[in-house]
Motif scaffolding. Sequence first.
Motif, PDB file in Angstrom:
ATOM      1  N   LEU A 123      13.803   9.763   8.463  1.00  0.00           N
ATOM      2  CA  LEU A 123      14.518   8.515   8.256  1.00  0.00           C
ATOM      3  C   LEU A 123      13.734   7.393   8.932  1.00  0.00           C
ATOM      4  O   LEU A 123      13.525   7.412  10.144  1.00  0.00           O
ATOM      5  N   PHE A 124      13.303   6.409   8.128  1.00  0.00           N
ATOM      6  CA  PHE A 124      12.587   5.255   8.649  1.00  0.00           C
ATOM      7  C   PHE A 124      13.536   4.064   8.717  1.00  0.00           C
ATOM      8  O   PHE A 124      14.128   3.671   7.705  1.00  0.00           O
ATOM      9  N   LEU A 125      13.679   3.485   9.890  1.00  0.00           N
ATOM     10  CA  LEU A 125      14.496   2.289  10.116  1.00  0.00           C
ATOM     11  C   LEU A 125      13.529   1.140  10.355  1.00  0.00           C
ATOM     12  O   LEU A 125      12.962   1.010  11.442  1.00  0.00           O
ATOM     13  N   LEU A 126      13.310   0.304   9.345  1.00  0.00           N
ATOM     14  CA  LEU A 126      12.287  -0.739   9.394  1.00  0.00           C
ATOM     15  C   LEU A 126      12.944  -2.091   9.596  1.00  0.00           C
ATOM     16  O   LEU A 126      13.717  -2.560   8.746  1.00  0.00           O
ATOM     17  N   SER A 127      12.644  -2.744  10.723  1.00  0.00           N
ATOM     18  CA  SER A 127      13.337  -3.982  11.074  1.00  0.00           C
ATOM     19  C   SER A 127      12.376  -5.054  11.539  1.00  0.00           C
ATOM     20  O   SER A 127      11.293  -4.770  12.069  1.00  0.00           O
ATOM     21  N   SER A 228      11.389  13.409   0.320  1.00  0.00           N
ATOM     22  CA  SER A 228      11.918  13.777   1.637  1.00  0.00           C
ATOM     23  C   SER A 228      12.165  12.617   2.582  1.00  0.00           C
ATOM     24  O   SER A 228      12.839  12.778   3.599  1.00  0.00           O
ATOM     25  N   ASP A 229      11.628  11.436   2.281  1.00  0.00           N
ATOM     26  CA  ASP A 229      11.796  10.292   3.172  1.00  0.00           C
ATOM     27  C   ASP A 229      12.951   9.406   2.731  1.00  0.00           C
ATOM     28  O   ASP A 229      13.142   9.167   1.531  1.00  0.00           O
ATOM     29  N   ARG A 230      13.686   8.910   3.704  1.00  0.00           N
ATOM     30  CA  ARG A 230      14.763   7.951   3.443  1.00  0.00           C
ATOM     31  C   ARG A 230      14.512   6.726   4.318  1.00  0.00           C
ATOM     32  O   ARG A 230      14.066   6.854   5.452  1.00  0.00           O
ATOM     33  N   ILE A 231      14.832   5.546   3.781  1.00  0.00           N
ATOM     34  CA  ILE A 231      14.408   4.309   4.427  1.00  0.00           C
ATOM     35  C   ILE A 231      15.536   3.288   4.432  1.00  0.00           C
ATOM     36  O   ILE A 231      16.247   3.118   3.435  1.00  0.00           O
ATOM     37  N   MET A 232      15.686   2.599   5.564  1.00  0.00           N
ATOM     38  CA  MET A 232      16.603   1.468   5.680  1.00  0.00           C
ATOM     39  C   MET A 232      15.789   0.234   6.064  1.00  0.00           C
ATOM     40  O   MET A 232      14.894   0.320   6.911  1.00  0.00           O
ATOM     41  N   LEU A 233      16.117  -0.902   5.462  1.00  0.00           N
ATOM     42  CA  LEU A 233      15.408  -2.152   5.708  1.00  0.00           C
ATOM     43  C   LEU A 233      16.381  -3.210   6.209  1.00  0.00           C
ATOM     44  O   LEU A 233      17.439  -3.406   5.608  1.00  0.00           O
ATOM     45  N   CYS A 234      16.015  -3.912   7.295  1.00  0.00           N
ATOM     46  CA  CYS A 234      16.864  -5.001   7.779  1.00  0.00           C
ATOM     47  C   CYS A 234      15.994  -6.008   8.522  1.00  0.00           C
ATOM     48  O   CYS A 234      15.207  -5.637   9.400  1.00  0.00           O
ATOM     49  N   GLY A 235      16.115  -7.275   8.149  1.00  0.00           N
ATOM     50  CA  GLY A 235      15.319  -8.308   8.801  1.00  0.00           C
ATOM     51  C   GLY A 235      15.051  -9.471   7.870  1.00  0.00           C
ATOM     52  O   GLY A 235      15.931  -9.886   7.106  1.00  0.00           O
ATOM     53  N   SER A 236      13.835  -9.986   7.907  1.00  0.00           N
ATOM     54  CA  SER A 236      13.501 -11.163   7.115  1.00  0.00           C
ATOM     55  C   SER A 236      13.549 -10.857   5.623  1.00  0.00           C
ATOM     56  O   SER A 236      13.251  -9.746   5.181  1.00  0.00           O
ATOM     57  N   MET A 237      13.900 -11.865   4.853  1.00  0.00           N
ATOM     58  CA  MET A 237      13.975 -11.701   3.403  1.00  0.00           C
ATOM     59  C   MET A 237      12.610 -11.368   2.819  1.00  0.00           C
ATOM     60  O   MET A 237      12.509 -10.575   1.882  1.00  0.00           O
ATOM     61  N   ALA A 238      11.549 -11.955   3.380  1.00  0.00           N
ATOM     62  CA  ALA A 238      10.201 -11.698   2.867  1.00  0.00           C
ATOM     63  C   ALA A 238       9.837 -10.228   3.052  1.00  0.00           C
ATOM     64  O   ALA A 238       9.295  -9.593   2.142  1.00  0.00           O
ATOM     65  N   ARG A 241      12.026  -7.999   0.588  1.00  0.00           N
ATOM     66  CA  ARG A 241      11.625  -8.099  -0.822  1.00  0.00           C
ATOM     67  C   ARG A 241      10.291  -7.417  -1.077  1.00  0.00           C
ATOM     68  O   ARG A 241      10.111  -6.738  -2.087  1.00  0.00           O
ATOM     69  N   ASP A 242       9.355  -7.564  -0.123  1.00  0.00           N
ATOM     70  CA  ASP A 242       8.045  -6.942  -0.282  1.00  0.00           C
ATOM     71  C   ASP A 242       8.150  -5.421  -0.259  1.00  0.00           C
ATOM     72  O   ASP A 242       7.615  -4.733  -1.137  1.00  0.00           O
ATOM     73  N   LEU A 243       8.869  -4.894   0.734  1.00  0.00           N
ATOM     74  CA  LEU A 243       8.969  -3.445   0.862  1.00  0.00           C
ATOM     75  C   LEU A 243       9.884  -2.843  -0.198  1.00  0.00           C
ATOM     76  O   LEU A 243       9.659  -1.718  -0.645  1.00  0.00           O
ATOM     77  N   GLN A 244      10.890  -3.581  -0.621  1.00  0.00           N
ATOM     78  CA  GLN A 244      11.746  -3.093  -1.700  1.00  0.00           C
ATOM     79  C   GLN A 244      10.917  -2.875  -2.967  1.00  0.00           C
ATOM     80  O   GLN A 244      11.031  -1.824  -3.623  1.00  0.00           O
TER      81      GLN A 244
END
Length: 271
Positions: A123-127, A228-238, A241-244
């Motif tokens: 689980l990747f928590l990217l902030s 196998s990887d799961r990801i959550m994104l929270c932070g700047s809109m840029a 949008r880029d990582l999405q």
Amino acid sequence: MSDRIAAASKLAPSASLTVETVLRVRHWNDHLFSFAITRPPSFRFRSGEFVMIGLPGEGRPLLRAYSIASPAYADELEFLSIKVPDGPLTSRLQGIAPGDPLYLGRKPTGTLVADALLPGRRLFLLSTGTGLAPFLSLARDPDIYERFNEIVLVHCVRQVGDLAWREELESQLAGDPLVQDQALLQFHYLPTVTREAFRTEGRIDALIDDGRLFARPLTGPAYFDPASDRIMLCGSMAMIRDLQARLQALGFREGSNAAPGDFVIERAFVG
């Protein structure tokens, strides 16, 4: 009570709001602070959710959504906020002190929750910035360590002083009453700075491209694997949008509470 929020003496509960008391305030630097408030006995939330916080406004309460940084089992509720000098709410909120009252919404919600993700191994928590807040809650949730073998929390900021809770995270949550043993084996913290010298520098996309995000002691492939990887994104809109776009190009499917997927973002904040 200080004059800066004297109007708060008029706070009164309603069908959608309770009135809580500020317990402590921590000013990390001149543009970042956190605060903890009392928690109503009936208040329940899932790790990663947000809730409305506010003060009296002109005619009606002035409210903003804040992710809950404290774990779901805590007796108090903690939040992380930037300081905006001319912000309608934050210009006043940054002046709160212990004992002051605040409005708290009665109904937390959100999509940065484990229920919105399919089972996985990492689980990747990217902030970025204050996007750290919901992941502080998730990283201290015992259920996360049952669902995933490894939890990777990345916090990208401009300056070293913006790395809130750095010591606690670098210690792999040592002293946490519920997860310290599991976190010692499963939790990885990767802080990165973009505008000052630091041991890890660069934006999150750069860490992905050159493989630093996947370096030891993390195990598994040096890339995002939708199997196998799961990801959550929270932070700047840029960043989101880029990582999405990047994740969708790799075959990751966005999840929700109704239809769990491979990655999630909090759409209440990004539109």
